[in-house]
Design an enzyme around this catalytic site. Structure first.
Site, short mmCIF file in Angstrom:
data_model
loop_
_atom_site.label_atom_id
_atom_site.label_comp_id
_atom_site.label_asym_id
_atom_site.label_seq_id
_atom_site.Cartn_x
_atom_site.Cartn_y
_atom_site.Cartn_z
N GLN A 36 0.79 -1.22 0.07
CA GLN A 36 -0.07 0.09 -0.09
C GLN A 36 0.80 1.08 0.04
O GLN A 36 2.00 1.01 0.22
CB GLN A 36 -1.12 -0.10 1.27
CG GLN A 36 -0.41 -0.31 2.58
CD GLN A 36 -1.23 -0.97 3.44
OE1 GLN A 36 -2.39 -1.31 3.51
NE2 GLN A 36 -0.48 -1.59 4.45
N HIS A 67 -8.30 3.67 19.35
CA HIS A 67 -7.48 2.60 20.14
C HIS A 67 -7.95 2.41 21.31
O HIS A 67 -7.89 1.04 21.90
CB HIS A 67 -5.98 3.25 20.24
CG HIS A 67 -5.27 3.46 18.83
ND1 HIS A 67 -4.64 4.68 18.45
CD2 HIS A 67 -5.07 2.46 18.01
CE1 HIS A 67 -4.15 4.35 17.27
NE2 HIS A 67 -4.63 3.33 16.82
N GLY A 143 -2.12 -11.45 8.42
CA GLY A 143 -2.75 -11.91 9.47
C GLY A 143 -3.77 -13.03 9.14
O GLY A 143 -4.18 -13.90 9.85
N ASP A 161 -7.78 -4.95 13.58
CA ASP A 161 -7.46 -3.49 13.74
C ASP A 161 -6.92 -3.33 12.16
O ASP A 161 -5.61 -3.08 11.99
CB ASP A 161 -6.59 -3.00 14.76
CG ASP A 161 -6.08 -1.70 14.49
OD1 ASP A 161 -5.25 -1.15 15.62
OD2 ASP A 161 -6.76 -0.79 13.45
N1 SAM Z 1 -7.68 2.38 12.59
C1 SAM Z 1 -7.67 1.85 11.12
C2 SAM Z 1 -8.77 1.66 10.33
O1 SAM Z 1 -9.92 1.38 11.34
O2 SAM Z 1 -8.97 1.91 9.36
C3 SAM Z 1 -6.81 0.83 10.98
C4 SAM Z 1 -5.29 1.15 11.29
S1 SAM Z 1 -3.85 0.12 10.76
C5 SAM Z 1 -2.82 1.12 10.30
C6 SAM Z 1 -4.71 -1.02 9.51
C7 SAM Z 1 -3.65 -1.90 9.24
O3 SAM Z 1 -3.91 -3.30 8.60
C8 SAM Z 1 -2.55 -1.27 8.45
O4 SAM Z 1 -1.28 -1.44 8.97
C9 SAM Z 1 -2.38 -2.71 7.22
O5 SAM Z 1 -1.04 -2.92 6.89
C10 SAM Z 1 -3.06 -3.79 8.02
N2 SAM Z 1 -3.57 -4.88 7.15
C11 SAM Z 1 -4.28 -4.81 6.11
N3 SAM Z 1 -4.47 -6.25 5.63
C12 SAM Z 1 -3.93 -6.83 6.55
C13 SAM Z 1 -3.69 -8.29 6.36
N4 SAM Z 1 -4.03 -9.23 5.62
N5 SAM Z 1 -2.88 -8.78 7.70
C14 SAM Z 1 -2.36 -8.05 8.44
N6 SAM Z 1 -2.41 -6.63 8.55
C15 SAM Z 1 -3.17 -6.12 7.66
#
Ligand code: SAM
Length: 286
Positions: A36, A67, A143, A161
Site C-alpha cells: 500500500q 485505540h 494476518g 485492527d
Molecule cells: N484504525 C484503522 C481503521 O480502522 O481503518 C486501521 C489502522 S491500521 C494502520 C490498519 C492496518 O491493517 C494497516 O497497517 C495494514 O497494513 C493492516 N492490514 C491490512 N490487511 C492486513 C492483513 N491481511 N494482515 C495483517 N495486517 C493487515
C-alpha cells in the site's frame, strides 16, 4: 502570517457523498510498500496524519477514541485476558493500550506491512512507546495466514485492527478467517473487529456478523464510538463471543478501578456504548 493560506487535505468518502478535511502545513513523507501507499502530513491543528492508499488512518489528535475502544472494551469484557493477538494495528496504538492491562501476559501484533510501523515509529512515536515491552511481539505477516496457523485454543482476545475490507484486508472479513479465529480462541475467547461506520455501512456490519455466526460465534455486540477522521465520524467495533454469553456484561468494577490513564474510555463510556441507538437496534437486534 504566511502570504498564502495553508493548503487543506481532504479525504472524499465516495460511498457516503461526504468528505473530511484537515488544514496542513506540509507533506512529511511517503512510501510505496509492496502492499500500500503510506503518506504522512503535518497539520496545523491535528498533529501528524497518516494515510494508507488515500484513506486517513491516524491523526495525533483523535486516535485515542479508536485505540482505546478497540482495546479496553473487549479486554474488560473478557473475564481474564492473558494472551492477546492484534491483526493489523501497524501504527501500534492498539498494542500500547492492550499492554496497559497488567494481566496481559503476551500481546502479538501481526501487520502485513512493516512500512506502516516504520512510519509510525518516526511520526507517531507516542503510539509506539510500548513496542519494547517484554510482553510484546511486533511481527509482519499476513494476518490471514497467522490466524490459520495459530495453535488451537491459544488466544483469549483477537483484535482485528485492519484497513477497510479491500485490498490486503479483504480476507479479514469473511467466514474462513472467522473460522480460523474461532479455532485459535480459548472457550471463553472474544474476537473484536473494527466494523466501520454504522451510519454509512450498516450492511457491512450485518454481513460481518452473519459470517461470524456462520463460522460458529454465538453472541455479538457492536459498540459505536466517535472517530472524527473516519468516514461520517461515527465508527464502531464489533465483539463476538465463542460462547453464548451476554456481551453487555463486562468487568465494570475493574474498568472503574483501572489505574492506567485513558483519554476517552472509562466504565461509564463502556456502558454508554452498550446503549443501542434506535437505528442500530432495528438493524442489528442488539
Ligand atoms: N484504525 C484503522 C481503521 O480502522 O481503518 C486501521 C489502522 S491500521 C494502520 C490498519 C492496518 O491493517 C494497516 O497497517 C495494514 O497494513 C493492516 N492490514 C491490512 N490487511 C492486513 C492483513 N491481511 N494482515 C495483517 N495486517 C493487515
Amino acid at each position: 502570517m504566511s502570504s498564502s493560506p495553508s493548503p487543506w487535505l481532504y479525504e472524499n468518502f465516495e460511498h457516503t457523498g461526504s468528505a473530511f478535511g484537515l488544514r496542513i502545513t506540509r507533506k512529511l513523507d511517503e512510501v510505496q510498500s509492496p502492499f500500500q501507499k503510506i503518506e504522512i502530513y503535518e497539520s496545523t491543528d491535528w498533529g501528524n496524519v497518516m494515510l494508507i492508499d488515500g484513506a486517513m488512518m491516524v491523526t495525533t489528535r483523535d486516535n485515542f477514541f479508536y485505540h482505546e475502544m478497540m482495546a479496553h472494551a473487549p479486554l474488560f469484557t473478557h473475564p481474564a485476558p492473558k494472551n492477546v493477538v492484534i491483526i493489523g494495528g501497524g501504527d501500534c496504538g492498539t498494542l500500547r493500550e492492550v499492554l496497559k492491562h497488567a494481566g496481559v501476559v503476551t500481546a502479538v501484533q501481526c501487520d502485513i506491512d512493516e512500512q506502516v510501523t516504520v512510519m509510525a515509529e518516526k511520526y507517531f512515536p507516542e503510539l509506539c512507546e510500548s513496542n519494547k515491552d517484554p510482553r510484546a511481539t511486533v511481527m509482519f505477516d499476513d494476518g490471514i495466514a497467522y490466524m490459520a496457523n495459530a495453535a488451537p485454543e491459544s488466544i483469549d482476545v483477537i483484535i482485528v485492527d485492519s484497513t477497510d475490507p479491500v485490498g490486503p484486508a479483504e480476507g479479514l472479513f469473511n467466514r474462513a478467517f472467522y473460522e480460523s479465529c474461532l479455532k485459535a480462541l480459548r472457550p471463553d475467547g472474544l474476537l473484536v473487529q473494527q466494523s466501520e461506520s454504522p451510519l454509512a455501512l450498516m450492511h457491512l456490519i450485518q454481513d460481518m456478523r452473519g459470517a461470524m455466526r456462520d463460522a460458529g460465534f454465538k453472541t455479538f455486540r457492536t459498540l459505536p464510538f466517535p472517530q472524527p477522521c473516519y468516514p461520517t465520524g461515527y465508527w464502531s467495533g464489533t465483539i463476538a463471543s465463542k460462547t453464548a454469553r451476554d456481551l453487555t456484561d463486562f468487568r465494570a468494577a475493574d474498568a472503574a478501578a483501572k489505574t492506567f490513564r485513558t483519554t476517552y474510555y472509562n466504565a461509564a463510556i463502556h456502558r454508554a456504548a452498550l446503549a443501542m441507538p434506535e437505528f442500530m437496534q432495528a438493524a442489528l437486534n442488539d
